[in-house]
Design a protein around this motif. Sequence first.
Motif, short mmCIF file in Angstrom:
data_model
loop_
_atom_site.label_atom_id
_atom_site.label_comp_id
_atom_site.label_asym_id
_atom_site.label_seq_id
_atom_site.Cartn_x
_atom_site.Cartn_y
_atom_site.Cartn_z
N THR A 1 0.85 -1.19 0.00
CA THR A 1 0.00 0.00 0.00
C THR A 1 0.88 1.24 0.00
O THR A 1 2.05 1.19 0.42
N SER B 1 -4.93 5.15 1.95
CA SER B 1 -3.93 4.30 1.30
C SER B 1 -4.47 3.69 0.01
O SER B 1 -5.66 3.39 -0.10
N ILE B 2 -3.57 3.51 -0.94
CA ILE B 2 -3.85 2.87 -2.22
C ILE B 2 -3.14 1.51 -2.22
O ILE B 2 -1.97 1.41 -1.85
N HIS B 3 -3.86 0.46 -2.63
CA HIS B 3 -3.25 -0.86 -2.75
C HIS B 3 -2.72 -1.04 -4.17
O HIS B 3 -3.39 -0.72 -5.14
N TYR B 4 -1.48 -1.56 -4.27
CA TYR B 4 -0.89 -1.71 -5.59
C TYR B 4 -0.08 -3.00 -5.67
O TYR B 4 0.27 -3.63 -4.66
N TYR C 1 -2.77 -0.83 -9.86
CA TYR C 1 -3.27 -0.35 -8.58
C TYR C 1 -4.79 -0.29 -8.59
O TYR C 1 -5.42 -0.27 -9.65
N ASP C 2 -5.36 -0.31 -7.39
CA ASP C 2 -6.80 -0.14 -7.23
C ASP C 2 -7.07 1.32 -6.89
O ASP C 2 -6.57 1.84 -5.89
N TYR D 1 -9.34 4.56 -5.65
CA TYR D 1 -10.15 4.70 -4.43
C TYR D 1 -11.48 3.98 -4.60
O TYR D 1 -12.17 4.14 -5.61
N THR E 1 -8.38 -1.42 -2.31
CA THR E 1 -8.34 -0.05 -1.79
C THR E 1 -9.74 0.29 -1.29
O THR E 1 -10.62 0.69 -2.06
#
Length: 333
Positions: A18, A28-31, A82-83, A85, A90
Motif C-alpha cells: 500500500t 492508502s492505495i493498494h498496488y 493499482y486499485d 479509491y 483499496t
Amino acid sequence: MAAPQPAIMLPRELRHDTIAQQNKPTVSIHYTFAQGTDAWESPRRLVVFLNGLMSDKSIWLPVMAGIIRKHGDIGFPSLFAYDRYGQGLTEDQDPQDRGRERGRGHDAADVVQDLHQLLVQIGKDKLRSNPEELQLVLVANSIGCVIARLYAQRYPGSVEALLLLDSMMSNSNFDWWPDPDSKDFDPEELPADVTIEVLREQRAKFAAMFAPDVINKEGLDRRNVADLLPHSDRPSLSGPGGKRPLLIVVEHDPEKFASESLQVRANSLDGFLRLTDLSRWGLPFLFRWSTRIRYGIIITRVFSRLQIASEQPDLSLLKDVGILSREMIRTSS
C-alpha cells in the motif's frame, strides 16, 4: 469487502503493498509492482495497468504473471497496477469527495492527477528515477482508456505507448441505438431479429449500467468525460523525444462482452447479444478478439516493438469512434 485475488500461483517478482499519496496522506492505495530486469533499465520503462469501472487490478495479475514467466529469461520492464479509491483492495474513498453528493465528487481529470502523484512516488521509491526519466507504457481497459488518453495529453513526453482494450467511447452518452419513442424512429432500421420491445428493454438496461450519470462504487463522476475528451482523433499526443506514442486499440468480442456483462448485472442474454454486436448497426468493426489471454499476446507485441523500433510511428488517436474492433496501428492524417 475487498475483491478476491485470482486463484493462480503468482511469481515472486510480483509484490503487493500500500502507498499513501503525499497530497492525500490519510488514505492508502493498494498496488502490485514488479521490478524490471536490467535489460529494461535504460530507458526506465514502467508498464502501468489501468482498470475499468467494474473491475480492479486483480484482472491484470494473470497478465503480469504471464509477462514475467514468458520473458523471465530475456528480461521484462517494471510493472505496476493499482486499485483506485473504492476499488478492489483499496477500501478507502477519495478524501476529495468528502462532503459532496455521493458519486458526484472526483472526475477523470482528478484520477489522472492522482495517478501522476503515485507514479512520481513509485518512480523515486522503486526505480530511483525522477518523473521525467520514466517512459510509460499505459495498458488500459474501458474507462481506464480515458484515463490513459488524458494522462498522455496532460503530461506530454512521458508516454511511450498506449494499449487501449475495450475502450469506452468518451465522446458519447452511450445512446447509440435508434430510440423507438422518437418521432423520427424508422422500424426498418432494426435488424430482422430485433423487435421494438427488445430494443426498448435493452436500451434501458444498457443505460442503467453505462450512462454517464450512473453512480459507481469508486465515486468517479463520469458526466464530464465528453467535455474532457470531445474528439476521438485529437489532440495529437507527444511521447518521449517529441515522437508520437505507439498506439494499439483492441475492441471486445460482442458475445464475450454480453456474457461477462451478465455476470455483473442480470440482463437478457438474447437481446443483449443482438444489440452489442455493433457491426450490425453499420459501424466499421472489422475484427474481434474474444478472450483476455490475447491481451497478453498484444502486450508482448508492444514490448517487442519498443525494443526493436528505431523510430516511433507518427500516431494520433483514431478517428470516427473511440473504439475499433481490430488491432490497429495507424498514422495520423
